[in-house]
Design an enzyme around this catalytic site. Sequence first.
Site, PDB file in Angstrom:
ATOM      1  CG  HIS A 100      -0.352  -0.131   2.609  1.00 10.29           C
ATOM      2  ND1 HIS A 100       0.126   1.087   3.027  1.00 10.29           N
ATOM      3  CD2 HIS A 100      -0.110  -1.177   3.505  1.00 10.29           C
ATOM      4  CE1 HIS A 100       0.454   0.882   4.301  1.00 10.29           C
ATOM      5  NE2 HIS A 100       0.169  -0.325   4.486  1.00 10.29           N
TER       6      HIS A 100
ATOM      7  CG  ASP B  93      -2.320   4.515   3.270  1.00 12.98           C
ATOM      8  OD1 ASP B  93      -1.827   3.420   2.640  1.00 12.98           O
ATOM      9  OD2 ASP B  93      -3.015   4.477   4.101  1.00 12.98           O
TER      10      ASP B  93
ATOM     11  CG  ASP C 107       2.788  -0.377   8.174  1.00 15.24           C
ATOM     12  OD1 ASP C 107       2.561  -0.740   6.903  1.00 15.24           O
ATOM     13  OD2 ASP C 107       2.169  -0.141   9.100  1.00 15.24           O
TER      14      ASP C 107
ATOM     15  CD  GLU D 101      -3.015  -1.194   5.465  1.00 14.30           C
ATOM     16  OE1 GLU D 101      -3.300  -2.304   5.989  1.00 14.30           O
ATOM     17  OE2 GLU D 101      -2.497  -0.211   6.053  1.00 14.30           O
TER      18      GLU D 101
END
Length: 484
Positions: A75, A77, A113, A143
Amino acid sequence: MTIKDLKPAAVFAIFDEINQVPRPSKKEEKIRQYLLDFAAKHNIEVKTDAVGNVVMRKPATPGHEKAPVIAMQAHMDMVCETNHKDFDFETMPIKTIVEGDWLRADGTTLGADNGIGMAAALAVLTDDTLVHGPLEALFTVDEETGLTGANNLGDGMLTASMLLNLDSEDDAEIFVGCAGGVDTTCVFTYKRSFAPTDFHYFKFDLSGGLGGHSGGDIHLGRANANKLMARFLYNLSLEHEIALAEIDGGNLRNAIPRAAHCIFGVDTTRKEQIVVAFNKYVAEIENEYTGLETGLKFDLVTVDKPEYAIDHDTTKALVEALYSAPHGVISMSRDIEGLVETSTNLASVKMLGDNQVLVTTSQRSSVESRKWDIARQVEALFTLAGAEVTHGDGYPGWAPNMDSRIMHLASDAYEELYGVKPAIKAIHAGLECGLFRYKYPHLDMVSFGPTLRDVHSPSERMYIPAVERFWGQLTRTIEKVANL
Protein backbone atom coordinates in the site's frame (compact mmCIF):
# COMPACT_ATOMS: atom_id res chain seq x y z
CA MET A 1 26.75 5.00 7.48
CA THR A 2 23.61 6.18 5.69
CA ILE A 3 20.74 4.45 3.93
CA LYS A 4 22.67 4.72 0.64
CA ASP A 5 25.25 2.26 2.02
CA LEU A 6 22.74 -0.48 2.87
CA LYS A 7 22.09 -3.73 1.02
CA PRO A 8 20.22 -4.86 -0.96
CA ALA A 9 21.20 -1.62 -2.66
CA ALA A 10 18.36 -1.52 -5.19
CA VAL A 11 15.68 -1.96 -2.52
CA PHE A 12 17.11 0.65 -0.15
CA ALA A 13 17.71 3.13 -2.97
CA ILE A 14 14.07 2.97 -4.00
CA PHE A 15 12.92 3.07 -0.37
CA ASP A 16 14.95 6.25 0.08
CA GLU A 17 13.26 7.76 -2.99
CA ILE A 18 9.85 6.83 -1.64
CA ASN A 19 10.61 8.52 1.68
CA GLN A 20 11.22 11.79 -0.14
CA VAL A 21 7.60 11.74 -1.31
CA PRO A 22 4.76 12.78 1.05
CA ARG A 23 2.13 10.03 1.36
CA PRO A 24 -0.33 10.48 4.23
CA SER A 25 -3.44 8.34 4.06
CA LYS A 26 -6.08 9.80 1.73
CA LYS A 27 -3.45 12.16 0.30
CA GLU A 28 -1.56 9.81 -2.02
CA GLU A 29 -1.45 12.09 -5.08
CA LYS A 30 2.29 12.67 -4.90
CA ILE A 31 3.27 9.05 -4.32
CA ARG A 32 0.90 7.96 -7.09
CA GLN A 33 2.64 10.35 -9.47
CA TYR A 34 5.99 8.95 -8.34
CA LEU A 35 4.80 5.48 -9.30
CA LEU A 36 3.53 6.63 -12.68
CA ASP A 37 6.83 8.42 -13.35
CA PHE A 38 8.74 5.31 -12.23
CA ALA A 39 6.79 3.16 -14.70
CA ALA A 40 7.40 5.62 -17.53
CA LYS A 41 11.11 5.84 -16.75
CA HIS A 42 11.51 2.06 -16.84
CA ASN A 43 9.08 1.42 -19.70
CA ILE A 44 6.71 -0.61 -17.50
CA GLU A 45 3.03 -1.06 -18.36
CA VAL A 46 0.91 0.80 -15.81
CA LYS A 47 -2.80 1.26 -15.08
CA THR A 48 -4.86 3.12 -12.46
CA ASP A 49 -8.45 2.75 -11.32
CA ALA A 50 -11.11 5.18 -10.14
CA VAL A 51 -9.94 5.35 -6.50
CA GLY A 52 -6.25 5.78 -7.38
CA ASN A 53 -4.83 2.27 -7.07
CA VAL A 54 -1.90 1.59 -9.40
CA VAL A 55 -0.95 -1.71 -11.05
CA MET A 56 2.21 -2.36 -13.06
CA ARG A 57 2.78 -5.39 -15.30
CA LYS A 58 5.92 -7.03 -16.62
CA PRO A 59 5.93 -9.85 -19.19
CA ALA A 60 7.47 -13.19 -18.30
CA THR A 61 11.08 -14.06 -18.90
CA PRO A 62 11.15 -15.82 -22.34
CA GLY A 63 10.24 -19.47 -21.88
CA HIS A 64 8.18 -18.86 -18.72
CA GLU A 65 5.08 -17.30 -20.26
CA LYS A 66 2.80 -20.14 -19.12
CA ALA A 67 3.71 -19.85 -15.44
CA PRO A 68 0.96 -18.65 -13.09
CA VAL A 69 0.61 -14.88 -12.97
CA ILE A 70 1.91 -13.68 -9.59
CA ALA A 71 1.12 -10.31 -8.04
CA MET A 72 3.19 -8.43 -5.50
CA GLN A 73 1.09 -6.07 -3.40
CA ALA A 74 1.82 -3.16 -1.06
CA HIS A 75 0.00 0.00 0.00
CA MET A 76 1.06 3.56 -0.81
CA ASP A 77 0.05 5.39 2.35
CA MET A 78 1.75 5.61 5.72
CA VAL A 79 0.75 6.43 9.29
CA CYS A 80 1.91 9.94 10.17
CA GLU A 81 3.02 10.26 13.79
CA THR A 82 5.73 12.63 14.98
CA ASN A 83 7.42 13.98 18.07
CA HIS A 84 8.10 17.28 16.27
CA LYS A 85 5.36 19.91 16.47
CA ASP A 86 6.55 21.59 13.27
CA PHE A 87 6.85 18.48 11.07
CA ASP A 88 4.48 18.53 8.09
CA PHE A 89 3.94 15.09 6.54
CA GLU A 90 2.25 16.68 3.52
CA THR A 91 5.34 18.60 2.43
CA MET A 92 8.43 17.27 4.22
CA PRO A 93 10.53 14.15 3.51
CA ILE A 94 11.21 11.42 6.06
CA LYS A 95 14.78 11.68 7.38
CA THR A 96 16.33 8.28 8.06
CA ILE A 97 19.03 7.33 10.54
CA VAL A 98 21.12 4.13 10.56
CA GLU A 99 21.61 3.02 14.16
CA GLY A 100 23.57 -0.21 14.30
CA ASP A 101 21.49 -2.90 12.59
CA TRP A 102 18.35 -0.76 12.64
CA LEU A 103 16.97 1.94 10.37
CA ARG A 104 14.73 4.54 11.98
CA ALA A 105 13.47 8.03 11.26
CA ASP A 106 14.34 11.28 12.98
CA GLY A 107 11.42 11.59 15.38
CA THR A 108 8.70 10.46 12.98
CA THR A 109 7.23 7.24 11.71
CA LEU A 110 9.68 5.62 9.30
CA GLY A 111 7.16 4.66 6.63
CA ALA A 112 8.59 1.16 6.26
CA ASP A 113 4.95 0.19 6.73
CA ASN A 114 4.54 -0.20 3.79
CA GLY A 115 7.25 1.68 1.90
CA ILE A 116 9.63 -1.27 2.10
CA GLY A 117 7.02 -3.48 0.41
CA MET A 118 6.62 -0.92 -2.36
CA ALA A 119 10.39 -0.65 -2.77
CA ALA A 120 10.86 -4.43 -3.00
CA ALA A 121 8.13 -4.78 -5.63
CA LEU A 122 9.59 -1.97 -7.73
CA ALA A 123 13.07 -3.45 -7.40
CA VAL A 124 11.74 -6.77 -8.74
CA LEU A 125 10.20 -5.02 -11.74
CA THR A 126 13.54 -3.39 -12.62
CA ASP A 127 15.72 -6.46 -12.02
CA ASP A 128 16.60 -7.87 -15.46
CA THR A 129 18.56 -10.80 -13.97
CA LEU A 130 15.53 -12.37 -12.27
CA VAL A 131 13.80 -15.34 -13.93
CA HIS A 132 10.06 -14.90 -13.54
CA GLY A 133 6.65 -15.63 -14.97
CA PRO A 134 4.12 -12.87 -15.73
CA LEU A 135 4.32 -10.29 -12.95
CA GLU A 136 1.95 -7.72 -11.52
CA ALA A 137 2.65 -5.17 -8.82
CA LEU A 138 -0.43 -3.66 -7.16
CA PHE A 139 -0.14 -0.52 -5.04
CA THR A 140 -3.27 0.41 -3.11
CA VAL A 141 -4.42 3.65 -1.50
CA ASP A 142 -5.61 4.41 2.01
CA GLU A 143 -4.87 1.09 3.66
CA GLU A 144 -4.20 2.63 7.04
CA THR A 145 -7.42 4.58 7.60
CA GLY A 146 -10.06 2.73 5.64
CA LEU A 147 -8.73 0.02 3.30
CA THR A 148 -10.29 2.18 0.61
CA GLY A 149 -8.11 0.94 -2.22
CA ALA A 150 -8.57 -2.76 -1.53
CA ASN A 151 -12.27 -2.29 -0.87
CA ASN A 152 -12.82 -0.52 -4.19
CA LEU A 153 -10.31 -2.29 -6.42
CA GLY A 154 -11.25 -1.67 -10.04
CA ASP A 155 -12.23 -4.43 -12.42
CA GLY A 156 -9.29 -5.85 -14.33
CA MET A 157 -6.68 -4.50 -11.95
CA LEU A 158 -5.65 -8.02 -10.90
CA THR A 159 -5.31 -10.99 -13.23
CA ALA A 160 -3.00 -13.02 -10.97
CA SER A 161 -3.84 -16.39 -9.47
CA MET A 162 -1.24 -15.95 -6.71
CA LEU A 163 -0.56 -12.88 -4.58
CA LEU A 164 2.34 -11.92 -2.31
CA ASN A 165 1.24 -9.30 0.20
CA LEU A 166 4.43 -7.51 1.29
CA ASP A 167 2.97 -5.88 4.39
CA SER A 168 4.01 -8.13 7.29
CA GLU A 169 6.47 -7.23 10.01
CA ASP A 170 8.39 -10.30 11.14
CA ASP A 171 11.30 -12.06 9.45
CA ALA A 172 11.06 -15.84 9.15
CA GLU A 173 7.28 -15.76 9.47
CA ILE A 174 4.66 -16.27 6.78
CA PHE A 175 1.14 -15.09 7.41
CA VAL A 176 -1.83 -16.94 5.99
CA GLY A 177 -4.70 -15.26 7.84
CA CYS A 178 -5.70 -11.98 9.47
CA ALA A 179 -8.41 -10.40 11.58
CA GLY A 180 -11.38 -8.51 10.26
CA GLY A 181 -12.23 -5.14 11.72
CA VAL A 182 -14.88 -2.47 12.16
CA ASP A 183 -14.76 1.09 13.47
CA THR A 184 -17.38 2.48 15.83
CA THR A 185 -17.92 6.21 16.29
CA CYS A 186 -19.80 7.77 19.19
CA VAL A 187 -20.91 11.41 19.09
CA PHE A 188 -21.88 13.33 22.23
CA THR A 189 -23.79 16.57 21.67
CA TYR A 190 -23.43 18.97 24.59
CA LYS A 191 -24.84 22.28 25.73
CA ARG A 192 -22.20 24.95 25.81
CA SER A 193 -22.31 26.99 28.99
CA PHE A 194 -20.18 29.79 30.35
CA ALA A 195 -17.32 28.43 32.40
CA PRO A 196 -17.91 29.07 36.13
CA THR A 197 -16.11 32.19 37.31
CA ASP A 198 -15.46 30.87 40.82
CA PHE A 199 -13.48 27.87 39.56
CA HIS A 200 -9.73 27.34 39.27
CA TYR A 201 -8.68 25.86 35.90
CA PHE A 202 -5.99 23.30 35.12
CA LYS A 203 -4.58 21.72 32.00
CA PHE A 204 -3.87 18.01 32.43
CA ASP A 205 -1.39 16.72 29.87
CA LEU A 206 -0.21 13.15 29.33
CA SER A 207 2.41 12.36 26.68
CA GLY A 208 5.27 10.04 25.81
CA GLY A 209 3.36 6.78 25.66
CA LEU A 210 4.71 3.98 23.52
CA GLY A 211 1.53 3.76 21.47
CA GLY A 212 1.89 1.33 18.59
CA HIS A 213 -0.30 -0.68 16.27
CA SER A 214 -3.77 -1.36 17.66
CA GLY A 215 -3.68 -4.85 16.17
CA GLY A 216 -0.07 -6.03 16.30
CA ASP A 217 0.75 -4.40 19.67
CA ILE A 218 -2.59 -4.63 21.49
CA HIS A 219 -1.47 -7.64 23.56
CA LEU A 220 1.59 -5.88 24.98
CA GLY A 221 -0.33 -4.03 27.70
CA ARG A 222 0.83 -0.58 26.67
CA ALA A 223 -0.83 2.49 28.15
CA ASN A 224 -3.83 4.00 26.40
CA ALA A 225 -3.65 7.76 26.97
CA ASN A 226 -7.41 8.18 26.62
CA LYS A 227 -8.08 5.58 29.29
CA LEU A 228 -5.54 7.12 31.66
CA MET A 229 -6.99 10.61 31.17
CA ALA A 230 -10.51 9.30 31.77
CA ARG A 231 -9.32 7.55 34.91
CA PHE A 232 -7.92 10.77 36.31
CA LEU A 233 -11.09 12.74 35.53
CA TYR A 234 -13.42 10.04 36.85
CA ASN A 235 -11.56 9.75 40.15
CA LEU A 236 -11.72 13.53 40.56
CA SER A 237 -15.43 13.56 39.78
CA LEU A 238 -16.13 11.22 42.70
CA GLU A 239 -15.17 13.96 45.15
CA HIS A 240 -15.31 17.23 43.21
CA GLU A 241 -17.57 18.98 40.75
CA ILE A 242 -15.55 19.48 37.57
CA ALA A 243 -16.18 21.81 34.66
CA LEU A 244 -14.70 20.25 31.52
CA ALA A 245 -13.77 22.84 28.90
CA GLU A 246 -11.53 20.89 26.51
CA ILE A 247 -10.65 17.26 25.85
CA ASP A 248 -8.45 15.64 23.22
CA GLY A 249 -6.64 12.34 22.92
CA GLY A 250 -5.23 10.02 20.28
CA ASN A 251 -5.35 10.45 16.52
CA LEU A 252 -5.68 7.38 14.36
CA ARG A 253 -8.20 4.56 14.74
CA ASN A 254 -5.46 1.94 14.27
CA ALA A 255 -2.93 3.40 16.69
CA ILE A 256 -2.92 3.02 20.47
CA PRO A 257 -3.14 6.63 21.70
CA ARG A 258 0.16 7.95 23.05
CA ALA A 259 -0.97 11.36 24.30
CA ALA A 260 -4.05 13.15 25.65
CA HIS A 261 -4.94 16.37 27.37
CA CYS A 262 -7.90 18.17 28.90
CA ILE A 263 -8.73 21.51 30.49
CA PHE A 264 -11.00 21.42 33.51
CA GLY A 265 -11.95 23.53 36.47
CA VAL A 266 -12.85 22.92 40.11
CA ASP A 267 -14.08 25.18 42.87
CA THR A 268 -11.28 27.55 43.83
CA THR A 269 -11.27 26.18 47.37
CA ARG A 270 -10.41 22.71 46.02
CA LYS A 271 -7.36 23.50 43.90
CA GLU A 272 -4.82 22.25 46.45
CA GLN A 273 -6.70 18.96 46.78
CA ILE A 274 -6.50 18.52 43.00
CA VAL A 275 -2.72 18.89 43.06
CA VAL A 276 -2.48 16.26 45.81
CA ALA A 277 -4.78 13.92 43.85
CA PHE A 278 -2.70 14.43 40.72
CA ASN A 279 0.56 13.56 42.47
CA LYS A 280 -1.01 10.42 43.93
CA TYR A 281 -2.37 9.47 40.52
CA VAL A 282 1.02 9.92 38.80
CA ALA A 283 2.71 7.73 41.43
CA GLU A 284 0.11 5.00 40.90
CA ILE A 285 0.44 5.01 37.11
CA GLU A 286 4.23 5.07 37.16
CA ASN A 287 4.20 2.11 39.53
CA GLU A 288 1.74 0.16 37.37
CA TYR A 289 3.79 0.67 34.21
CA THR A 290 7.28 0.29 35.71
CA GLY A 291 9.65 -1.18 33.15
CA LEU A 292 7.16 -0.82 30.28
CA GLU A 293 6.11 2.78 29.78
CA THR A 294 9.36 4.47 30.74
CA GLY A 295 8.68 7.62 28.70
CA LEU A 296 5.28 8.60 30.12
CA LYS A 297 5.11 12.25 31.13
CA PHE A 298 2.40 13.92 33.20
CA ASP A 299 1.82 17.61 33.66
CA LEU A 300 -0.77 19.65 35.54
CA VAL A 301 -0.57 23.42 35.17
CA THR A 302 -2.84 26.34 35.98
CA VAL A 303 -4.43 28.02 32.95
CA ASP A 304 -6.63 31.03 32.37
CA LYS A 305 -10.37 30.58 32.71
CA PRO A 306 -11.83 29.46 29.38
CA GLU A 307 -14.92 31.19 28.09
CA TYR A 308 -17.06 28.08 27.78
CA ALA A 309 -17.41 24.59 29.27
CA ILE A 310 -19.35 21.42 28.45
CA ASP A 311 -22.58 21.12 30.43
CA HIS A 312 -22.44 19.10 33.64
CA ASP A 313 -24.63 16.17 32.52
CA THR A 314 -22.69 15.58 29.29
CA THR A 315 -19.38 15.88 31.11
CA LYS A 316 -20.49 13.22 33.57
CA ALA A 317 -21.74 10.89 30.82
CA LEU A 318 -18.64 11.37 28.66
CA VAL A 319 -16.13 10.80 31.46
CA GLU A 320 -17.96 7.75 32.78
CA ALA A 321 -18.26 6.24 29.29
CA LEU A 322 -14.57 6.76 28.53
CA TYR A 323 -13.57 5.33 31.89
CA SER A 324 -15.70 2.21 31.50
CA ALA A 325 -15.16 1.66 27.77
CA PRO A 326 -13.30 -1.59 27.04
CA HIS A 327 -9.80 -1.44 25.62
CA GLY A 328 -7.29 -4.16 24.83
CA VAL A 329 -7.48 -7.93 24.39
CA ILE A 330 -10.98 -9.37 24.76
CA SER A 331 -10.18 -13.00 23.94
CA MET A 332 -7.38 -15.22 22.62
CA SER A 333 -7.61 -17.69 19.76
CA ARG A 334 -8.21 -21.34 20.66
CA ASP A 335 -6.91 -22.43 17.24
CA ILE A 336 -3.53 -20.68 17.04
CA GLU A 337 -1.47 -20.40 20.23
CA GLY A 338 -0.55 -16.87 21.20
CA LEU A 339 -2.86 -15.20 18.65
CA VAL A 340 -5.22 -12.50 19.85
CA GLU A 341 -8.68 -13.37 18.61
CA THR A 342 -10.71 -10.28 19.56
CA SER A 343 -9.73 -6.81 20.75
CA THR A 344 -10.89 -3.21 20.88
CA ASN A 345 -9.00 0.09 20.85
CA LEU A 346 -10.34 3.31 22.41
CA ALA A 347 -8.60 5.25 19.70
CA SER A 348 -9.44 8.95 19.86
CA VAL A 349 -11.46 11.67 21.55
CA LYS A 350 -11.96 14.89 19.58
CA MET A 351 -14.02 18.03 20.08
CA LEU A 352 -15.85 19.06 16.93
CA GLY A 353 -17.81 22.11 15.90
CA ASP A 354 -21.53 22.24 16.62
CA ASN A 355 -20.94 21.42 20.30
CA GLN A 356 -19.96 17.80 19.72
CA VAL A 357 -17.35 15.37 21.04
CA LEU A 358 -16.40 12.46 18.77
CA VAL A 359 -15.12 9.21 20.28
CA THR A 360 -13.65 6.67 17.84
CA THR A 361 -13.04 3.02 18.65
CA SER A 362 -11.72 0.17 16.51
CA GLN A 363 -12.66 -3.50 16.93
CA ARG A 364 -10.85 -6.53 15.48
CA SER A 365 -11.48 -10.27 15.47
CA SER A 366 -10.63 -13.33 13.45
CA VAL A 367 -14.19 -14.53 14.20
CA GLU A 368 -16.75 -12.39 12.38
CA SER A 369 -19.51 -12.84 14.98
CA ARG A 370 -17.17 -11.83 17.81
CA LYS A 371 -16.00 -8.77 15.90
CA TRP A 372 -19.58 -7.56 15.84
CA ASP A 373 -20.21 -8.69 19.41
CA ILE A 374 -17.52 -6.41 20.85
CA ALA A 375 -18.55 -3.59 18.49
CA ARG A 376 -22.11 -3.85 19.79
CA GLN A 377 -20.92 -3.92 23.40
CA VAL A 378 -19.21 -0.60 22.69
CA GLU A 379 -22.42 0.60 21.04
CA ALA A 380 -24.52 -0.38 24.04
CA LEU A 381 -22.22 1.39 26.49
CA PHE A 382 -22.06 4.68 24.62
CA THR A 383 -25.77 4.58 23.78
CA LEU A 384 -26.52 4.31 27.49
CA ALA A 385 -24.28 7.35 27.97
CA GLY A 386 -26.40 9.33 25.51
CA ALA A 387 -24.12 9.29 22.47
CA GLU A 388 -25.20 8.73 18.88
CA VAL A 389 -23.39 5.57 17.76
CA THR A 390 -22.62 4.37 14.23
CA HIS A 391 -20.50 1.55 12.81
CA GLY A 392 -18.37 1.64 9.68
CA ASP A 393 -18.70 -0.93 6.94
CA GLY A 394 -15.79 -2.90 8.33
CA TYR A 395 -13.70 -5.39 6.45
CA PRO A 396 -13.58 -9.18 6.43
CA GLY A 397 -10.93 -11.40 7.91
CA TRP A 398 -8.82 -13.81 5.89
CA ALA A 399 -9.26 -17.44 6.87
CA PRO A 400 -6.04 -19.54 6.79
CA ASN A 401 -5.58 -22.14 4.04
CA MET A 402 -2.98 -24.62 5.24
CA ASP A 403 -2.97 -26.31 1.80
CA SER A 404 -1.97 -23.11 0.02
CA ARG A 405 0.51 -23.74 -2.81
CA ILE A 406 2.07 -20.28 -2.63
CA MET A 407 2.50 -20.72 1.14
CA HIS A 408 4.54 -23.88 0.61
CA LEU A 409 6.61 -22.25 -2.14
CA ALA A 410 7.38 -19.17 -0.04
CA SER A 411 8.24 -21.38 2.95
CA ASP A 412 10.55 -23.60 0.88
CA ALA A 413 12.23 -20.54 -0.60
CA TYR A 414 13.14 -19.17 2.82
CA GLU A 415 14.31 -22.52 4.15
CA GLU A 416 16.48 -23.20 1.10
CA LEU A 417 18.19 -19.82 1.41
CA TYR A 418 18.61 -19.50 5.17
CA GLY A 419 18.28 -23.00 6.63
CA VAL A 420 15.32 -22.07 8.80
CA LYS A 421 11.75 -23.18 8.26
CA PRO A 422 9.60 -20.06 8.68
CA ALA A 423 6.70 -20.10 11.09
CA ILE A 424 3.24 -20.17 9.55
CA LYS A 425 0.99 -17.72 11.37
CA ALA A 426 -2.12 -15.58 11.34
CA ILE A 427 -2.03 -11.94 12.43
CA HIS A 428 -4.40 -9.93 14.57
CA ALA A 429 -3.87 -6.83 12.47
CA GLY A 430 -5.95 -6.31 9.36
CA LEU A 431 -4.46 -7.03 5.97
CA GLU A 432 -5.89 -6.18 2.59
CA CYS A 433 -5.88 -9.89 1.74
CA GLY A 434 -9.31 -10.34 3.30
CA LEU A 435 -10.80 -7.93 0.78
CA PHE A 436 -8.86 -9.43 -2.13
CA ARG A 437 -10.19 -12.87 -1.18
CA TYR A 438 -13.73 -11.46 -1.10
CA LYS A 439 -13.35 -10.08 -4.65
CA TYR A 440 -11.24 -12.99 -5.98
CA PRO A 441 -12.34 -16.10 -4.02
CA HIS A 442 -9.78 -18.39 -5.67
CA LEU A 443 -6.75 -16.11 -5.21
CA ASP A 444 -3.92 -17.98 -3.43
CA MET A 445 -2.18 -15.58 -1.03
CA VAL A 446 0.50 -15.21 1.62
CA SER A 447 1.98 -12.23 3.42
CA PHE A 448 5.59 -11.75 4.52
CA GLY A 449 8.07 -8.95 5.12
CA PRO A 450 11.15 -7.86 7.07
CA THR A 451 11.22 -7.24 10.81
CA LEU A 452 9.62 -3.93 11.82
CA ARG A 453 9.08 -2.72 15.36
CA ASP A 454 6.87 -0.03 16.92
CA VAL A 455 5.04 0.70 13.68
CA HIS A 456 2.48 3.53 13.77
CA SER A 457 4.68 5.44 16.23
CA PRO A 458 7.76 7.69 16.00
CA SER A 459 9.76 4.76 17.38
CA GLU A 460 9.13 2.71 14.22
CA ARG A 461 12.29 0.96 13.05
CA MET A 462 13.35 -1.73 10.59
CA TYR A 463 15.93 -4.47 11.11
CA ILE A 464 18.40 -4.06 8.26
CA PRO A 465 19.68 -7.69 8.00
CA ALA A 466 16.05 -8.87 7.68
CA VAL A 467 15.54 -6.75 4.57
CA GLU A 468 18.13 -8.79 2.67
CA ARG A 469 16.41 -12.02 3.73
CA PHE A 470 13.04 -10.55 2.73
CA TRP A 471 14.46 -9.73 -0.69
CA GLY A 472 15.94 -13.20 -1.05
CA GLN A 473 12.67 -14.88 -0.09
CA LEU A 474 10.68 -12.69 -2.48
CA THR A 475 12.90 -13.28 -5.50
CA ARG A 476 13.35 -17.01 -4.84
CA THR A 477 9.58 -17.45 -4.48
CA ILE A 478 9.03 -15.68 -7.80
CA GLU A 479 11.62 -17.92 -9.44
CA LYS A 480 9.88 -21.01 -8.04
CA VAL A 481 6.51 -19.89 -9.43
CA ALA A 482 8.15 -19.24 -12.81
CA ASN A 483 9.22 -22.88 -12.99
CA LEU A 484 5.82 -24.40 -12.21
